[in-house]
Design a protein around this motif. Structure first.
Motif, mmCIF file in Angstrom:
data_model
loop_
_atom_site.group_PDB
_atom_site.id
_atom_site.type_symbol
_atom_site.label_atom_id
_atom_site.label_comp_id
_atom_site.label_asym_id
_atom_site.label_seq_id
_atom_site.Cartn_x
_atom_site.Cartn_y
_atom_site.Cartn_z
ATOM 1 N N GLU A 1 49.845 51.381 7.482
ATOM 2 C CA GLU A 1 51.028 52.257 6.706
ATOM 3 C C GLU A 1 52.088 52.272 7.362
ATOM 4 O O GLU A 1 53.332 52.271 6.947
ATOM 5 N N ASP B 1 56.604 45.143 0.217
ATOM 6 C CA ASP B 1 57.506 46.099 0.251
ATOM 7 C C ASP B 1 57.231 47.109 1.377
ATOM 8 O O ASP B 1 57.108 48.850 1.851
ATOM 9 N N ARG C 1 55.538 50.049 2.204
ATOM 10 C CA ARG C 1 55.345 51.098 1.260
ATOM 11 C C ARG C 1 53.914 50.134 -0.079
ATOM 12 O O ARG C 1 52.896 50.757 -0.428
ATOM 13 N N ARG C 2 53.901 48.670 0.549
ATOM 14 C CA ARG C 2 52.720 48.590 -0.678
ATOM 15 C C ARG C 2 52.944 46.877 -0.655
ATOM 16 O O ARG C 2 53.786 46.006 -0.084
ATOM 17 N N ASP D 1 51.562 43.554 -2.518
ATOM 18 C CA ASP D 1 50.801 42.510 -3.542
ATOM 19 C C ASP D 1 50.398 41.053 -2.887
ATOM 20 O O ASP D 1 51.288 40.303 -2.412
#
Ligand SMILES: Cc1cc2nc3c(=O)[nH]c(=O)nc-3n(C[C@H](O)[C@H](O)[C@H](O)COP(=O)(O)OP(=O)(O)OC[C@H]3O[C@@H](n4cnc5c(N)ncnc54)[C@H](O)[C@@H]3O)c2cc1C
Lengths: 338, 813
Positions: B98, B128, B56-57, B59
């Motif tokens: 992805e 995430d 999802r993400r 960081d």
């Protein structure tokens, strides 16, 4: 490569220095002898001590003293190669010399100590994995987590006692001397172990194993058989130590101890009892082997399947008894083709 | 006529130590991980803890803030292109953007002042995840078409599905006296090279990139980097560092190689990465687990009337070489025995596990296991001796197989005779021996293998191998070749070949291994192609150089060039040792006459592939053959197996250096024993069960039997001085010979590898209770069959000995 976490190394020169260092640093400190078990475990972050108290420099910890007549004392810092090659031990306490000589590989036996071997961490193939691996599967209760991956729902840890010498020493009725802040004590080695994969040693963190004491050999015969995949490197996934005292051909004393099938070296007491007063006939051996396999309760957390390890327990106990009785142990020699 | 045949060989056939033997044993060899460059940073990859998940993400802020961190990258920092070794399977990302498809997929990379800091930074990267259901077996992947690991392929989670038929199998079975149907399973295993993959990248201040890597295919890495990094290939240099073992595990372009290049670009520093052993298990590309069904018709005398083979390959998460692997499970078997009719169906299934690919023997050990164990069973039913039965049906030399492979020379019959004799097979076979619980048995098996793939990975009309030879006035010769020495000794072999042709010592030949800016392309160290292909190119270059030297020496000595020979460091008249010049002086004369003495040699395989789709697969200039006998004992109480002796005869065409060939044979036996008895790449709760050298069981020196190696020479017209391959073929008979010996010893059939003590005890138990005494697969996966491509069988057709080879016309003239 896998890297060690940072730590401070205290090179103790006397037992007093070592106990003082342990007391000073409390939970942040651990002992290290040969480091052959601890360092790889630290690389996988199974232990993250900030201070290591090294025992290598303590003279009084190494060496073999005494004789088979009066009993032999091994300093905890004695290397496994020394133990394996020691004449007196090989002749009178063959289970111990054999077990020490079967630990891992020649390189590790040259570094690893008998003290480290009796204190060696319990093992489980959900636990002896890298930090990343353990995080991916979900940390287990032995380190960083709160569940057991072998027996989900279990409230205890089932990591396996994986020392080769521990079952041999229990079968020989050895004792260990421990030195701690409160002084020293000597206990039967069986009392050093607890049936718990996490708290597997019945000693405080500050206590140092200084000596292993073997009783007078006194006509006891002994042997040790080890199950593992390969002829070197591998930890035991079953160890069978048998010691017996015979008068004529009648068994007067017997100890059968199973390694690597529980969180501690497991004595097969009913099997021991069934031997007393008997001759080592094939029928007696078969009965005793069946009884001995009873307490062997391996779980699926080592190499090989656990039903297989259980099956081989029976075979190994029978073979060990045949060896003790001077019968053809079976399965050892191989005939050459004409 | 080639140089060696004019007179006896002087270098070829000698048991010389490898040229790099001293450097290897003294620790002088500098592997990629030994490289240290000024200002060098150290990299680590963050790998997926999930077998299947959406990202999802990501960081990276906390990681970037860690002191000592120079750069942190994710897939967003790389051009959005997918890659893969085969043009038809471009399905990989260096850093997944992805979705991750296996535990171990890389998602981010860190460059830092040292490895510890890089590792710590990786743990500070927050990802995430949205976990997806993981498909951990072929059965699961086929049962869940709604969960797709990739969008491409021949069906949901089916990467490749092929079906080829050569002749009428039903008619062939109708003709047979005995038709057997058996199922087998071959567990996956990994290469386990001693050296873990490592790479160093330096994106120079001049804007050009250099990558040193432990790779078996620098040329393909070069091409891939240009595509993935979107920089001109002309500004990329890939240098193959000495490779500490490959076995097929270093044949793909890898995430870590790409990541260090990009990190070097961003930091302006050289960046090194060295994988941990655990990461090597995730990189994998090892032996495919293969489930097999094989149906073969036999006559009473043991002739094969026809064979139908189906294979299901557990491919793992990516394509890799999988399309080739799929074909290889089918197309090579027919090379060993007369098999007039043949049908093959193969399917490779995607699963959420590390991708499988080429491991020594690439795709062929599995079907070979099936065929050789089945023949053993058939021999018993027919009352034939397993060795005699095979001996009668070996393929004829210079004929085609049903599936259109050209078999040139075959020494299989001689291999069989030699191992049978050396081992006293009949005696061992007839007299079952036992001591207590230990039962002894012998088993037999044969095999065939390719000497180099007939086609390149990407279609092109250029050479597969090139060599440039430059003679120096000192008398030294530099040999530039894109081949990588992965321990098999290719550098040494090239030196021997050039030395033989030029009449100098191998020590005077300086071999410059793969460096894409300096050396002509060689496609890579795979498919047993280097000795043959680079060897032929080296001979051509050396002959050209020698021609130029002969011309100059002839003029000086006033004799015709045809009267000259190059031998013992001199060039001179064949029968007159007085009339000869030292090699260095010949070079001076040559250089004075021709200018700089630099000559190319090129090689491409003969073009004789059949025209049907898939007809190039399995085509090779020539095939090696092996026969093996294993003597072992099985402990009936513990199921433990001890292998005592292995006799193995290998048709190597010609042993250019028998010491190296024996080394390859012994290494193959070692690897074969591992696959037969203990190695398994298996998963539990989505994770690799044993990603360490302690827990992944591979044999030690103590498990090694006495190996009796017999080299059979057939002098193949396709090979350099007649040589064929030796690096892979001798592995193949070991696994089935062990399975067959176990049966001979204790009467149980373990129709799968590894043959573990546990399976032996289970089979023995079963037999005692009146069962068949077999452990093996019971079920076959559900997958609708595919309409086969029907092609006429080419079985028995005569095949040309030496057909015209591209780039080699002048030599043949
Ligand atoms: C590849 C590999 C294979 C192995 N195979 C085997 C095997 O087959 N069988 C086997 O038994 N072991 C095996 N081991 C484990 C280990 O090598 C041995 O158990 C060795 O004897 C440990 O001794 P050491 O001195 O190196 O202990 P260390 O690693 O120094 O210490 C081990 C543990 O004991 C504690 N300790 C050490 N000395 C004392 C002391 N005097 N008092 C109190 N606590 C102490 C340490 O704090 C630590 O917790 C293997 C290890 C490896 C890496």
């Amino acid at each position: 490569m896998m890297r060690l976490p940072p730590f401070t190394y205290v090179a103790a020169r006397t037992l007093a220095e070592a106990t003082a260092a342990l007391a000073e640093h409390g939970h942040a400190a651990m002992l290290v002898a040969g480091g052959t078990d601890l360092y790889p475990n630290m690389k996988r972050r199974q232990f993250e001590p900030r201070v290591l108290v090294g025992l290598r420099g303590i003279r009084e910890l190494s060496g073999v003293r005494g004789s088979a007549r009066e009993g032999v004392t091994l300093g905890a810092g004695t290397t496994l190669s020394t133990v394996a090659a020691h004449r007196e031990i090989a002749t009178h306490y063959p289970a111990l010399a054999t077990a020490a000589g079967l630990v891992s590989s020649p390189q590790l036996r040259a570094m690893g100590t008998i003290g480290g071997n009796v204190c060696v961490d319990t093992r489980c193939n959900y636990y002896n994995q890298s930090f990343e691996w353990r995080r991916a599967i979900g940390f287990c209760m032995k380190k960083d987590g709160d569940t057991c991956l072998v027996a989900p729902g279990s409230t205890r840890c089932w990591a396996v006692s994986s020392s080769d010498t521990a079952p041999a020493l229990v079968s020989l009725d050895a004792r260990v001397r421990l030195v701690g802040p409160g002084g020293e004590r000597t206990v039967p080695i069986a009392a050093l172990y607890r049936d718990d994969g996490i708290e597997h040693l019945a000693k405080t963190r500050e206590e140092i194993v200084t000596d292993i004491l073997l009783p007078p050999a006194d006509e006891w015969r002994s042997t040790y058989l080890k199950l593992r995949r390969r002829g070197s490197f591998d930890f035991p996934v079953l160890g069978v130590a048998v010691a017996a005292r015979l008068e004529g051909d009648v068994v007067r004393g017997a100890r059968i101890v199973l390694g690597a099938v529980a969180s501690l070296p497991r004595s097969a007491e009913r099997a021991e009892a069934a031997l007393i007063g008997r001759r080592l006939t094939p029928e007696v051996i078969a009965t005793v082997a069946d009884l001995a396999a009873g307490p062997s309760k391996p779980l699926d957390n080592t190499d090989f399947t656990h039903p297989y390890r259980k099956k081989v327990t029976r075979v190994f106990v029978a073979r060990a008894l045949r060896a003790i009785g001077g019968l053809d142990a079976g399965g050892s020699a191989v005939e050459e083709v004409a | 006529m080639s140089a060696g045949e004019k007179h006896g060989f002087s270098v070829i056939g000698q048991p010389l130590p490898k040229l790099d033997a001293w450097a290897k044993v003294t620790g002088e060899t500098r592997y990629a991980d030994d490289m240290v460059l000024p200002r060098m940073a150290h990299a680590k990859l963050l790998r997926s803890p999930h077998a299947h998940a959406l990202i999802r993400r990501i960081d990276t802020a906390r990681a970037r803030a860690l002191p000592g961190v120079y750069a942190v990258i994710t897939g967003a920092d790389l051009p959005r292109v997918k890659f893969g070794i085969l043009p038809v399977s471009q399905d990989e990302e260096a850093l997944c953007t992805e979705r991750v498809r296996m535990v171990g997929d890389a998602v981010a990379a860190v460059a830092a002042v040292d490895e510890e800091t890089a590792e710590q930074a990786c743990r500070l990267i927050d990802v995430d995840w949205e976990p997806l259901p993981a498909l951990m077996s072929m059965e699961e992947s086929l049962a869940h078409p709604e969960i797709r690991i990739h969008e491409y392929g021949d069906g949901p989670n089916v990467h490749k599905h092929v079906a080829l038929q050569f002749g009428d199998v039903d008619a062939a079975f109708a003709r047979a006296d005995l038709v057997r149907e058996d199922t087998f399973y071959y567990e996956g295993s990994t290469h386990l090279p001693m050296e873990q993959h490592a790479a160093v990248a330096q994106w120079g201040a001049d804007g050009k990139l250099t990558l040193w890597s432990s790779t078996q295919t620098p040329h393909y890495v070069h091409r891939s980097l240009a595509k993935i990094l979107a920089v001109p290939g002309a500004h990329i240099r890939v240098v193959a560092a000495p490779v500490g073992g490959g076995f097929g595990g270093k044949l793909d372009p890898f995430a870590h190689e790409i990541a260090v290049c990009q990190l070097s670009r961003l930091t302006g520093r050289p960046v090194k990465i060295a994988l941990t052993r655990e990461e090597v298990f995730y990189v994998h590309r090892g032996r495919h687990p293969v489930l097999m069904w094989i149906k073969t018709g036999f006559t009473k005398r043991g002739d094969i009337t026809g064979c139908h083979l189906k294979t299901w390959l557990d491919g793992g998460a990516y394509g890799s070489y999988g399309v080739a692997s799929t074909f290889y499970t089918g197309v090579v078997n027919p090379a060993s025995y007369k098999m007039p009719v043949y049908k093959f169906e193969g399917a490779r299934i995607f699963t959420n596990k590390p991708p499988c690919g080429p491991k020594r023997g690439h795709g062929t050990p599995q079907p070979r296991f099936a065929l050789e164990v089945q023949i053993d069973k058939a021999a018993e039913e027919l009352g034939l001796d397993p060795a005699d039965m095979r001996r009668r049906i070996v393929t004829e030399p210079f004929t085609k197989t049903a599936n259109h492979l050209t078999v040139t020379t075959t020494g299989l019959a001689e291999c069989i005779d030699r191992v049978v004799e050396a081992s006293r097979w009949r005696e061992r076979r007839a007299r079952p021996r036992a001591r207590g619980a230990r039962k002894r048995g012998v088993g037999f098996a044969c095999s065939a293998y390719m000497t180099g793939a007939g086609t390149a990975i990407y279609w092109n009309a250029m050479p597969h191998s090139g060599v440039v030879l430059r003679a120096d006035r000192s008398g030294a010769v530099a040999l530039l070749c894109g081949a990588t020495d992965i321990g098999q000794g290719s550098d040494s072999t090239l030196a021997y070949l050039a030395a033989e042709v030029l009449g100098i010592a191998p020590k005077d030949v300086h071999v410059h291994p793969a460096d894409t800016t300096l050396t002509p392309v060689d496609l890579g160290s795979y498919s047993s192609r280097v000795t043959l292909m680079c060897g032929m190119a080296a001979i051509q270059a050396a002959e050209r150089l020698r021609g130029a030297l002969f011309e100059a020496v002839a003029k000086k000595l006033e004799v015709p060039p045809g009267a000259l020979v190059a031998r013992d460091g001199k060039i001179g008249v064949a029968d007159d040792r007085e009339k000869a010049l030292p090699f260095a002086q010949a070079v001076e004369l040559g250089e004075a006459m021709h200018g700089v003495l630099a000559f190319p040699g090129s090689y491409a395989p003969p073009k004789r592939a059949a025209t049907f789709r898939g007809g190039t697969m399995g085509q090779s200039p020539c095939y090696s053959f092996s026969a093996g006998i294993v003597d072992l004992s099985v402990d009936e109480e513990t199921g433990e197996i001890a292998v005592h002796d292995v006799w193995i005869a290998h048709d190597v065409g010609r042993a250019l250096n028998p010491l190296l060939v024996e080394g390859q044979v012994e290494g193959s036996v070692y690897m074969g024993i591992g696959e037969a008895l203990m190695e398994e790449q298996v998963f539990r709760k989505n994770l690799h069960k044993t990603p360490s050298m302690l827990d992944y069981k591979s044999p030690t020196a103590l498990e090694m039997p006495e190996i009796h190696t017999i080299l059979v020479e057939t002098d193949d017209p396709e090979g350099p001085f007649g040589a064929k391959e030796a690096g892979q073929g001798p592995l193949l008979p070991i696994m089935p010979a062990i399975a067959n010996a176990v049966y001979h010893a204790v009467g149980v059939r373990i129709d799968e590898v590894p043959i573990t003590p546990d399976k032996i005890l289970r089979a023995l138990d079963q037999k005692r209770r009146g069962g068949p005494g077999r452990v093996g697969p019971e079920k076959l996966p559900l997958l609708a069959p595919r309409e086969p491509l029907v092609v006429e069988s080419a079985f028995g057709q005569p095949a040309a000995a030496v057909v015209v080879r591209p780039f080699q016309t002048e030599r043949l003239a």
